[in-house]
Structure formats: structure tokens, C-alpha cells
Scaffold this active site. Sequence first.
Site, mmCIF file in Angstrom:
data_model
loop_
_atom_site.group_PDB
_atom_site.id
_atom_site.type_symbol
_atom_site.label_atom_id
_atom_site.label_comp_id
_atom_site.label_asym_id
_atom_site.label_seq_id
_atom_site.Cartn_x
_atom_site.Cartn_y
_atom_site.Cartn_z
ATOM 1 N N ASP A 81 -26.970 -1.259 5.510
ATOM 2 C CA ASP A 81 -25.975 -0.183 5.472
ATOM 3 C C ASP A 81 -25.236 0.021 6.776
ATOM 4 O O ASP A 81 -24.087 0.446 6.800
ATOM 5 C CB ASP A 81 -26.630 1.135 5.048
ATOM 6 C CG ASP A 81 -27.525 1.714 6.142
ATOM 7 O OD1 ASP A 81 -28.445 1.007 6.590
ATOM 8 O OD2 ASP A 81 -27.299 2.864 6.542
ATOM 9 N N ASP A 84 -28.842 -1.179 11.362
ATOM 10 C CA ASP A 84 -30.261 -1.472 11.195
ATOM 11 C C ASP A 84 -30.451 -2.349 9.964
ATOM 12 O O ASP A 84 -29.485 -2.893 9.432
ATOM 13 C CB ASP A 84 -31.073 -0.173 11.094
ATOM 14 C CG ASP A 84 -30.467 0.802 10.089
ATOM 15 O OD1 ASP A 84 -29.700 0.356 9.208
ATOM 16 O OD2 ASP A 84 -30.743 2.011 10.171
ATOM 17 N N TYR A 233 -31.089 9.311 4.000
ATOM 18 C CA TYR A 233 -30.048 9.515 2.995
ATOM 19 C C TYR A 233 -30.550 10.495 1.938
ATOM 20 O O TYR A 233 -30.696 10.163 0.766
ATOM 21 C CB TYR A 233 -29.634 8.187 2.361
ATOM 22 C CG TYR A 233 -28.809 7.320 3.288
ATOM 23 C CD1 TYR A 233 -27.464 7.594 3.503
ATOM 24 C CD2 TYR A 233 -29.378 6.250 3.966
ATOM 25 C CE1 TYR A 233 -26.706 6.813 4.365
ATOM 26 C CE2 TYR A 233 -28.629 5.461 4.828
ATOM 27 C CZ TYR A 233 -27.292 5.752 5.022
ATOM 28 O OH TYR A 233 -26.543 4.975 5.884
ATOM 29 N N GLU A 480 -22.151 3.720 15.977
ATOM 30 C CA GLU A 480 -22.723 3.002 14.838
ATOM 31 C C GLU A 480 -21.708 2.968 13.706
ATOM 32 O O GLU A 480 -20.997 3.947 13.462
ATOM 33 C CB GLU A 480 -24.022 3.640 14.354
ATOM 34 C CG GLU A 480 -24.723 2.807 13.283
ATOM 35 C CD GLU A 480 -26.157 3.246 13.029
ATOM 36 O OE1 GLU A 480 -26.954 2.399 12.583
ATOM 37 O OE2 GLU A 480 -26.483 4.421 13.269
#
Length: 518
Positions: A81, A84, A233, A480
Amino acid sequence: MEFSISFNILFFFLLLPTVLINAAAQEQEFSYSDALFKSLLYFEAQRSGHLPYNQRVSWRHHSGLTDGLQQGVDLVGGYYDAGDHVKFGLPMAFTITMLAWSVIEYGDAITAAGELNHALEAIKWGTDYFVKAHTQPNVLWAEVGDGDTDHYCWQRPEDMTTSRRAYKIDENNPGSDLAGETAAALAASSIVFRKSNPHYSHLLLHHAQQLFEFGDKYRGRYDSSIGAVKSYYASVSGYKDELLWAALWLHRATGGGHYLDYAVDKAHCFGGTSWAISEFSWDVKYAGVQIIAAQNLLRRELQPNQKHILEQYRSKAEHYVCSCLGKNNGSNVDRTPGGLLYIRQWNNMQYVSSAAFLLTVFSDFLKSMGTNLHCPNGTVTPEEVLSFAKSQADYILGSNPMNISYLVGFGTKYPKRVHHRGASMVSYKENKGFIGCTQGYDKWYGRKDENPNVVVGAVVGGPDCQDNFGDERGNYMQTEACTYNTAPLVGVFAKLHSLSGGSIQEVVFPSYGSSDNY
């Protein structure tokens, strides 16, 4: 004569700001086809599994080849995603839904830019994984990897030593939000592949219908069934928005009246016509639900009750658009001094890119309806809605106080220290020497140098509320990037490309240096 000279000088200085603004505007003409090309390239950097022969991001290699092995199921593939290596099902599914929606709305423009095949490949890499993960009608594998152990390590995906435990939802451990979003992704994708690959389209639709039935029959939040996902999430909005979302996408994919009836009958109790929302994301789908519901008003065969409810959906969609435009009588989305929509400190760009897409789609809807948008604080034309969407896309591409492109690899100035494990370390293809879990932190994470590999097409989290941005690897809130940041922009860039001429423009390859990989 003296007065005339003074007046001319005064007039010049009064005119100077306008001249400079116009000059700046002329300088900020972007190649949207280049932005589109790079956006789609990004998804190849995020691939998990066995990479294909035509892989264009050369610094990546095979990874996650034993995913699912412990549970006796093949879960190889899909996308990481962000920076990572956990495969989270909910944001991955939303990413695919947005890619598919981009192709559905702007497929002709994507084709004109020469990027349709790449768009289809990006979608299919996700849908192939979802088909694998849906092992039984009422079983969907929701996650591979563990966020806690994954974040403890800083490794290339090719070197992973962290847990690859897989988690699932089923009848006893429901996850209607995850099932609904995955159903939406597969239903939307089935539309995309309907002509080019009808057998595959039918397969995707079959899985979408099963997943919707599963999510609707066994209701519950997936983060209540899978504790490991809560810190990463969590489904804050619950599952009702995803069930409405899935029903509307299935209606669009099949034409089945019962799916539209579902969205109409549950419009109020599921929040579709009662929630007025000012954000759209992998978690909160209501604004997207309301806009796709409103699009059904373009149909002529609606029943009076259906039309009445769909008009209520449209009203809530207008609330979202008006709040983005700053015309909602005080209930508006904040903006930075440079004009960027600002929702949250952490990864704000995800809300900007999704808003730009929804406003682009809604502009087309208004034009098709032959009407303007009537906000509490003024009337807005379809062209003005699109113009604002363009301003957000242009901000991302570099028209901002920092003069930096938040789309990595676009232009000459962009983030060079993206918070991304694979990009921040020497390419596996250059050096196959094993990099251990903490070795990556010791040797690579804290380096001040630029990343050796460029994650082209990644959209980073972006600036703070004052347009400030720190290009530091440890500044993960801003540096990120996530797949769902870039996915909505595929449609936006395609639309803007079509308006800028529609033919294939020059694709600009950044000068990465001899040690950099593309």
C-alpha cells in the site's frame, strides 16, 4: 511632463503584479500526459509477487513469493500500500476501484495518451489478487503481513524476514466494509474489461456479486474481526457506505434493478442521503456514493420514487462539492495559504487527489445535465468546478509556494527522500547481498543522501497547513506515498490531457544520475 512620467511609473508598478502572475501562469503549463504516464508507472513499483517480463521499474524484483503458504492458500501478488510491505485489503481495493473508475470515465483520453494498456495492467494486477483471495463465497483473505513487525524492520521487499501471516473474514468473522469495497473494485473492473476480455470480465462480476451477498448477509466491521488492522486501516465510517458503494457499482456493471433498489431503499438508514460529508477516502465513501448515485439521474427510465431518492443523493453530493469550493456557507474544507484543500496533517494529499477526481466527474455530470451548481454562497458553472479541480492537480505538480512537485519524478524538483523501504536502499538487482531487519535502519534509514531509487509517480503526503514541506525520510506524515494517493489522479490527468490537445505529448524522463534506477 514630470506628472506624466510619475503616472507612467505608478501605472507600471500597479500593473507589475498582474504581469508577474500572468507570466507565472504561463510558466506553469504542465504535461498532463507525462503526469499520467508516471502515475501509472508507480503501480509497478508497488507490485508484490513474481514480476512479469515487461516490468518497467527495474530496481524492483520478485517478493512475497510464499504469501499464504502457512494458511494453505495462494496469496502471491497484489500491491504494497505504501512504503512498507503489508498487503492491506481495504486500501488496495479502493485503489483498484479508483483506477477502474478513471478508465470508465476517461478511457478515451487515457487511450489517446497511449496509456490504456498500462492502466489495464495496473487494474488487473489488483483484481487477479482479489480473485485469489476470495477462496470461497463467504471467505475473503483481508491482509498479508503484520503492521507491527513490518514497521520494526527497514528492509527491501526482496529481503523480507517479517511475519507474512494472513488474515481472513468469513461468516463468523465478518467484514462487510472490506467485502463491499472489494465487490465495488471487481464490479467496476468488470466494466473495464467487458470488451477486451469478456471472460475475465464475467469472472470478476461473479466474484463481485458473491462478495456483496456475503458482506450484506453477514454484517460487521472488518476491524472488529481482525485486530491487527486497527492501528493502520481502521474502518471508522463503518460498513454501510461500502455496501451502498458496492450496490451502485454492481448496478452500473449489470443494469440489475435490484441493486439500484438496494441503494434507494437503504439510502437513509445507511447514511447515503443523511450524511453530508466533506472528505472522500479509502475509509469514507459517502461522497463517492452520492456522486455515482446522482449520475443515475441521467437515465430516463427511473421510477418516481427512485428519482426522488436519487435527487437526495445529489443534494448531498452538491454539499461535498460546494464545501470543496468554499461556497458552503461556512461549512467548508480548509485551505492552505497556497490554495490546497487541507483535511488532515497525516497524508493530506490523499484527500486532495480524491477531491480533484470527484470534482472532475461532477463537472462532467453538471454539463450532461445542462445545469450549474447552486451553492449556498453562489452559483458555479461546470467549467468553474473543473477549474478548481485543475488547480488542485496543478498544485500537486508544482504550482505551489514551495515550487515542488509532489508527484515524484515529475519536473526537476520533487521529493528525493521518500519514506519508502525499497527506494531508500540499494537495488536488489545491483546488490543481492542480504539486508537484515535492523541493518536497514542502521545503514540506510538515517542517511541524509537522496534515495538511490526514484519511486516515479508516487504522490507523497504533501505539505502542512502552511504549505511547508520537509523532504526527510523520517518525516513519514509528509514523505510517505500511498497507492490511493495516485490512483484518483489517473482520471484527473487523463481529463486535463484531453483538454490540452488530446494527442500524445512528450514524456519527460528525469535525470536520475548514473547510480539511480528507473
